[in-house]
Structure formats: C-alpha cells, structure tokens
Design an enzyme around this catalytic site. Sequence first.
Site, PDB file in Angstrom:
ATOM      1  N   HIS A   1       0.811  -1.207   0.000  1.00  0.00           N
ATOM      2  CA  HIS A   1       0.000   0.000   0.000  1.00  0.00           C
ATOM      3  C   HIS A   1       0.850   1.265   0.000  1.00  0.00           C
ATOM      4  CE1 HIS A   1       0.188   1.082   4.374  1.00  0.00           C
ATOM      5  NE2 HIS A   1       0.280  -0.215   4.574  1.00  0.00           N
TER       6      HIS A   1
ATOM      7  N   ASP B   1       6.022   1.407   6.975  1.00  0.00           N
ATOM      8  CA  ASP B   1       4.597   1.147   6.726  1.00  0.00           C
ATOM      9  C   ASP B   1       3.995   2.165   5.764  1.00  0.00           C
ATOM     10  OD1 ASP B   1       1.620   0.921   8.820  1.00  0.00           O
ATOM     11  OD2 ASP B   1       2.093   0.095   6.847  1.00  0.00           O
TER      12      ASP B   1
ATOM     13  N   GLU C   1      -5.259   1.951   2.258  1.00  0.00           N
ATOM     14  CA  GLU C   1      -5.237   0.729   3.078  1.00  0.00           C
ATOM     15  C   GLU C   1      -5.453   1.058   4.548  1.00  0.00           C
ATOM     16  OE1 GLU C   1      -3.204  -2.399   5.597  1.00  0.00           O
ATOM     17  OE2 GLU C   1      -2.832  -0.255   5.425  1.00  0.00           O
ATOM     18  N   GLU C   2      -4.871   2.162   5.000  1.00  0.00           N
ATOM     19  CA  GLU C   2      -4.907   2.486   6.423  1.00  0.00           C
ATOM     20  C   GLU C   2      -6.304   2.834   6.917  1.00  0.00           C
ATOM     21  OE1 GLU C   2      -0.600   2.220   7.173  1.00  0.00           O
ATOM     22  OE2 GLU C   2      -2.505   1.858   8.201  1.00  0.00           O
TER      23      GLU C   2
ATOM     24  N   ASP D   1       3.708  -5.715   3.087  1.00  0.00           N
ATOM     25  CA  ASP D   1       3.352  -4.606   3.966  1.00  0.00           C
ATOM     26  C   ASP D   1       4.282  -4.657   5.174  1.00  0.00           C
ATOM     27  OD1 ASP D   1       0.222  -3.460   5.536  1.00  0.00           O
ATOM     28  OD2 ASP D   1       2.238  -2.623   5.441  1.00  0.00           O
TER      29      ASP D   1
ATOM     30  N   HIS E   1       2.806   4.452  12.112  1.00  0.00           N
ATOM     31  CA  HIS E   1       1.670   5.360  12.326  1.00  0.00           C
ATOM     32  C   HIS E   1       2.046   6.553  13.197  1.00  0.00           C
ATOM     33  CE1 HIS E   1      -1.528   2.134  11.232  1.00  0.00           C
ATOM     34  NE2 HIS E   1      -0.517   2.159  10.408  1.00  0.00           N
TER      35      HIS E   1
HETATM   36 ZN   LIG Z   1       0.707  -1.104   6.452  1.00  0.00          ZN
END
Ligand SMILES: [Zn+2]
Length: 425
Positions: A226, A247, A281-282, A309, A386
């Site tokens: 992603h 990520d 995706e998130e 991922d 994140h």
């Molecule tokens: Zn991810």
Amino acid sequence: MPCLRPALPRWLAPTLLACACATATAAPVWVSMDEAAYRVLQSQRLDHDATERHVVTAFTAERTARQDTLVILRADDDQLHRLSLAAHEALHRCGGFMVHESREDARRTVAALQQHAGGERLRALATVPSYVIDDNAQVNALLPQLQETQILSTISKLQSYSNRYYRNAVGAKASNDLAAGWALLAAGRSDASVSQFTHRNFPQKSVILNLRGSVAPDEIVVIGGHLDSISPNAVLSPTGKAPGADDDASGIATLQEVMRVLLQSGYQPARTLQFIGYAGEEAGLLGSKEIAQSYAAQGRNVVGALQLDMTAYPGGSSDITLISDYTNTAQDNFLAALASTYLPSARVVRDVCGYACSDHASWTAQGFAASFPFEAPLGQDNPHIHTPKDKPVKFGNSAAHAIQFARLALAYAVELGSDSGPAAR
Ligand SMILES: [Zn+2]
C-alpha cells in the site's frame, strides 16, 4: 500495517481529539471488524450502531481452524481513525477492519469469507497453479541483480512526502508520482503498461503496472503493497508528518525493485504479472477491496496475490514471518518452499495477525489465493509505525531485511509467472 504499539505518547491524546473535530465532514460508513477490535471500539466509547455478528472460519499458525466472530456496524469514519490508533495500543496489531459501501456490501464480504473458508476454498474461475519449483536457472540468474541501494532510495523518496494520506492532495500526488516513475521503468517494454485505478470516495488512486503474459495473459499474478501512510497529524492536516518508511514505503520499494529487475532483464512471463500500489489501506483496506471486488465482478482469473506490507524492520527472531490467517495454505506452503530453495539461510516462521490486517484480506474475501510474508512475528515488529518516527533510521538506514522479501517476491513472480494453466490433476 499490523504491528506492535508502545503506550500512546502524551502529545497524541489532544491530537486525537483535534483530528476528531477536524474531519467534520465525517459520514457514517459500514465497517466489519473482529471481536477484539470491537472491544477496543467499545472501550473507547466510539459512537456506533446497527451492530450484528457473524462467525467465519480462519486458521491459526498451526493450521487449525479458528472460529472468528466478525462484527458489522455503522460508525462515523472519523471514529475509525481513533479506532485504528487505539487498536494498535490495545491489541499490538493493526486496526483490523474493512470499510464497506453499505450494510449489504459488508454482509457480502462476510458471506464470501464464510464461503471461501477464510482463504482455503477458492472461487471456481481462479486457476489453481502447480506450485512446482522448476525455474531455478532463471531465478538464480535474476536474484543477484536485486540491489539494496535501489530499495533504500525508493523508501527515502516515498518517506520524504509530509505524508501519503489517502484523503489529501499530498497523498494523491504521491500516487501520481509513483505512476510516473513506474512508467519510466516500463519504457521500451511494449508488453508493459501503467495505469491508475480511480476510487469512488477518495482522491488517492491505486497504481497498477501490468506486464502482459505471452502464453496465458488472462491468468494474473498480483504482487502488491500500500502506497498510503497515516498518523494522527496526517489525519489532521496535509502537512502532518506520516513518513511511513516501513509502513509501507518498504513494501512498495521492495516490489518496485522486483519490477525493475524483471523489466530491465527482458524477462517475459507466460502469465500476466501485476504490481499494485494500493491506496487507502490504512482507512480499512479501501483501495484493495475495490480492486479485488472489481476483478471478481469482471470474472478475472487471479492465480495468486502476494502482499508486501512492512519488510524493512528486522525486529524479531525470524527473517520472514508467514501470516497464516485469512491467507491460502497451499500458496503459503509454496512461499515456504521458495524460501528454503532460494533463501536457504532465512529463518521462516508462521504467525497470525487477525481479520483484515492488510490488503491480502481483500483478495481472500473474493476467493483468490493470497499470502502475506511479514517482517517479524507480531509484537516484534516496528513499534514506530503510524507516527512521525516511522523513518529509515529506525531500521538502521538499511534495506538488508527488505531485500530478503525482494528475493522471495522475485522467486514467486518467476516461478508462478513462467507457468500457465491449472496444476496437472
Ligand atoms: Zn501497512
């Protein structure tokens, strides 16, 4: 996406509240999640209604059947950002939810998972390939061409955007730039083309490089990751920091390096290879879900899908962790065999990460064989995702871990891509 999460930093709480009010455009959406994620939603007192439960079969790392209770509910999408962050905190894994167009769409997804037994029973039109490893000469000639420096430079380019959030202009630009870069890589190959998949409800597009098969062009092998990133600040404003180096810039960089070597070496697959950078995706597997649904609706024959991922953080006691719930056992075993053939010194283990923990789940939900080799066992993976700290320095400014996934993905692409037709009965 799925990963460990230390206690929420003090600066985060007010940001969470801030982001809740910032996205005043919040609209109610239908969501499916597993019971664990639902408990987090309740503990956070996140507004929701119209709850219903369904039981689906998933599998453990030991391949025993596990009955998962999935919850369908309606919630405002700004609540989901808070859920996504809180779930990391509580469950040491990803938000674990899928966002749906409607209650019917959510029910269809759950019914499909029940029908496909969590990834084991594939849709009728999907060709079941022979997982025979018989392209050693070609794979061994190509593996040495993979370069860590290429992977690292792609990661540093992607993480240099303030963020790649699926809803803002920066995220949309990151997708356009990626498409332009892939078009340059495909230049000179008449059998290769790049396109962008426009999604219904958000500006960021998914990017697809199609390398047409010479024998069975209708049989498609997908390698995806992603391209979006998230952090509380990115939800708040286009300048909010969400570098997402691991990520999932690492996954995009890993598959792009495989793509570069195959294109530049002149490799011609028998089946069609598709390299996909998924958007959104998130926020609940939004991009991959729409793509997998459209492929199923068009009757397309996806022979296998591989998800990359988070490949860069060498967190744990193993090199490659094969996620085994909501994936396909036969293809997982094929990946384990590819690893022992082409990465003989790699330590390969199995683990689970729950419902909808990355885009592989979108293919599984449509009855296509999907697999997800991950950077570390759950709980030993990158703790900085994140947040603004998900930067290359957290994995030593090195692609030494990620290149293992490039080797595995290249072996997967060539061994599956060079064959055609179903396995001999
Ligand atoms: Zn991810």
